[in-house]
Write an enzyme that holds these catalytic residues in place. Structure first.
Site: not given
Length: 666
Positions: A82, A84, A220, A434, A499, A533, A538, A604, A606
């Protein structure tokens, strides 16, 4: 014939009737060679069973799905994702395309000449195609909010039309034909076409299984269709929609002004019709960024009215600060359920629905749905409409509601642990920093302790109130230590942060996670995986407290070094940027005393408001990227999980291999 005062047809419709091209297109690409033939038809419509001869309709009322809580099972059904977006009919005739909304409005100009021209280039003389126009977000899923933003900015370059049904083709009415025959013809028609036109694949899997897969991806929902059914206009039981979350249209009956921006809305007041009476349905205060908040104010302020449009008088709390408007606009809203007093719970705005009249908006309740108790109030927020993620429209209130939704999953990973925080008081577009120590005005629900070994302050929380206090203070990321407050010198988890450097494909990061898992399995440790994220993954393993920080970090370094030594073309264990291009940095540095990694379920700071999401190992594939899950869609996944993929996380804790026996005692 047209009246003399009518607009010049050459100005109103400058494109060629034959080719659909405008003068600018001809100038850019050159005139079509004399005598050029249209592409040979890809489909013979006369060969489609049960099709009949007939003229191309100007418009066909679309087939609408009936809602059920679960997708149907059985071989009679096929299933589609479905989407969106906006339901669209593409009407193609003699090289000209019109894009029509579900109510028959011609929105060709709004959706752009390029898409219309791409449809006109299909190998047909005349066709009527049913589909959904969408804009896809950064994670690849259709995003109605992004579609709304693009329409508001008159941007058309991201529009994609997913086509799923063919109603008419070259003089033949295909509506009496079986669905699968229509879809097969449509698929052949769309082969090797413009990438903005995409065929919507169907699946023959069991309906509930298909629905679970869609929901774990925070989509959805699914549309289930009878494979042999003809196309029938109106609400039908041949099409069934099963959603992953509650999502409906609401009438906008008022607004509360923003507390942070002039000439912007802070929240919308919503209602739905019961017969001729408009009933209050609560408010929505998140899901719109600053641009949309101003646009809504500009649309609503001119239609303000002095009296409430609701049939019943609102309570003082419900009407406080509200500016009522004439109930003309329709909003699409996602929410987590209804409270006992029939108000929305944890609602998020997705956009205005200009293709649906307000008087048609009634309450839509899936069979088996029930009201829920209103959650206990948490810490009061000031400036709740402050936007923290402008591109995603996530406000301070929206982040607080996210924590309330995910708290039962998130709490074990952040409660009672030393924390480092990423604070962005003005959202991701402002300054972020931070925070490891207390600050002036720190809420009481954020606890402050003293690190006995270092003599420095340590921050921690012990409840949902603590998380909401962090929201109030502009905290967008939560990074816990790898140890608990009551045993701070003995780590109880290890984190390997994979990473990827530039040029590393996502599949290589997945392979790296499995490699870490294999190495941990060999020494008797259980591995769990989550998205970061950010860019990577991780891999986390729980420990029985006993080993020292030095032992923990040394063990993680040995794993990283071994991977780099075994395959230096894929892995690097040092943070030197020059060596990371094309390789994955196996970051073991998250495991020293005072080092942190972003918490499971933490957002995050971002664009897009991504979150770090725990996954089952079987879910780890190319479909789920590192930022697939967001503050907006993560609750949908969690509400539909058959089982928590990290349910055995704490029970799986084992001693660190090689640590001195004396350090393993609890």
């Amino acid at each position: 014939a047209r009246p003399a005062a009518a607009a010049d047809i050459l100005v109103e419709r400058p494109e060629s009737v034959k080719t659909g091209r405008a003068i600018e297109d001809v100038a850019a690409t050159g005139a079509a060679p004399r005598g050029r033939k249209r592409k040979a038809p890809a489909v013979d419509p006369a060969a489609i069973a049960r099709s009949v001869t007939g003229p191309l309709p100007r418009f066909v009322e679309p087939c609408l799905a009936t809602r059920l809580a679960k997708a149907p099972s059985g071989e009679r059904w096929i299933h589609e994702i479905k989407f969106d977006g906006y339901r669209i009919q593409a009407r193609i005739e003699r090289g000209r395309t019109r894009l029509l909304t579900r109510s028959g409005l011609d929105w060709t100009a709004r959706f752009g000449r390029d898409l219309a021209a791409a449809l006109a280039a299909l190998p047909v003389s005349a066709a009527l195609i049913d589909g959904e126009l969408v804009v896809e977000g950064p994670n690849g899923a259709s995003d109605f909010s992004a579609l709304q933003a693009d329409l508001a900015e008159e941007r058309t370059d991201r529009f994609v039309l997913y086509v799923f049904d063919l109603l008419h083709l070259d003089g033949r009415d295909l509506r009496p034909a079986p669905l699968l025959a229509r879809k097969e013809a449509l698929e052949r028609l769309c082969r090797d076409t413009d990438p903005r036109i995409r065929y919507s694949r169907h699946f023959a899997a069991d309906g509930p299984v298909m629905q679970r897969h869609a929901c774990r991806l925070s989509l959805e929902g699914v549309l289930s269709k009878r494979r042999d059914a003809p196309y029938r206009s109106g609400r039908q039981k041949d099409w069934i929609k099963a959603k992953c979350s509650e999502r409906q249209e609401f009438v906008v009956a008022g607004y509360v002004p923003s507390t942070t921006s002039p000439r912007a809305i802070g929240s919308l007041v919503l209602g739905q019709y019961e017969g001729d009476r408009l009933r209050h349905a609560g408010r929505v205060g998140t899901g719109f960024g600053a641009t949309v908040a101003r646009m809504l104010h500009d649309r609503l302020d001119p239609i303000r009215v002095s009296r409430s449009p609701f049939a019943d008088r609102l309570a003082a709390e419900q009407s406080r600060g509200v500016r009522f408007v004439s109930p003309k606009l329709v909003a699409e809203v996602e929410f987590r359920g209804w409270t006992a007093d029939r108000s929305l719970r944890h609602a998020a705005f997705h956009g205005l629905r200009e293709d649906k009249p307000a008087r048609e908006v009634t309450r839509e309740l899936a069979p088996g749905a029930a009201a829920v108790r209103r959650p206990a109030p948490y810490l009061r927020l000031t400036h709740a409409d402050r936007v923290y993620w402008p591109d995603a429209g996530i406000t301070k209130e929206g982040l607080a509601e996210y924590y309330a939704e995910v708290w039962k999953f998130m709490a074990p990973h952040v409660v009672g642990r030393p924390l480092a925080l990423v604070r962005c008081p003005d959202g991701v577009g402002g300054q972020c920093f931070f925070q490891k120590r207390s600050w002036q005005g720190i809420p009481d629900a954020v606890r402050v302790a003293r690190d006995a070994a270092q003599g420095e302050e340590v921050l921690w929380i012990d409840s949902l109130d603590g998380a909401i206090a962090l929201v109030q203070s502009g905290v967008l990321e939560i990074h816990p230590w790898g140890a608990a407050m009551d045993d701070i010198e003995r780590p109880d988890l290890l984190t390997f942060d994979l990473d990827p450097g530039d040029g590393v494909p996502w599949t290589a990061v997945i392979d790296a996670a499995h490699e870490v898992r294999r190495r941990l399995d060999r020494v008797g440790l259980r591995a769990f995986v989550k998205t970061s994220g950010g860019k990577g993954l991780h891999v986390v393993t729980p420990l029985r407290p006993g080993a020292s920080w030095q032992d923990a970090k040394a063990f993680c370094r040995s794993v990283a070094d071994a991977m780099a030594a075994a395959d230096g073309e894929r892995f690097v264990a040092r943070a030197t940027k020059a060596r990371r291009r094309g390789r994955i940095f196996v970051d073991y540095l998250r495991n020293g005393r005072g080092a942190t990694a972003v918490a499971a379920y933490s957002p995050r700071a971002r664009p897009g408001a991504p979150v770090s999401m725990p996954l089952a190992w079987t879910e780890l594939d190319a479909a789920i990227g590192p930022a697939w899950f967001t503050v907006a869609n993560a609750p949908t996944r969690l509400a539909n999980l058959a089982a928590d993929p990290w349910a055995e996380y704490r029970a799986a804790a084992r001693p660190l291999p090689g640590a001195p026996a004396a350090r393993r005692r609890r």
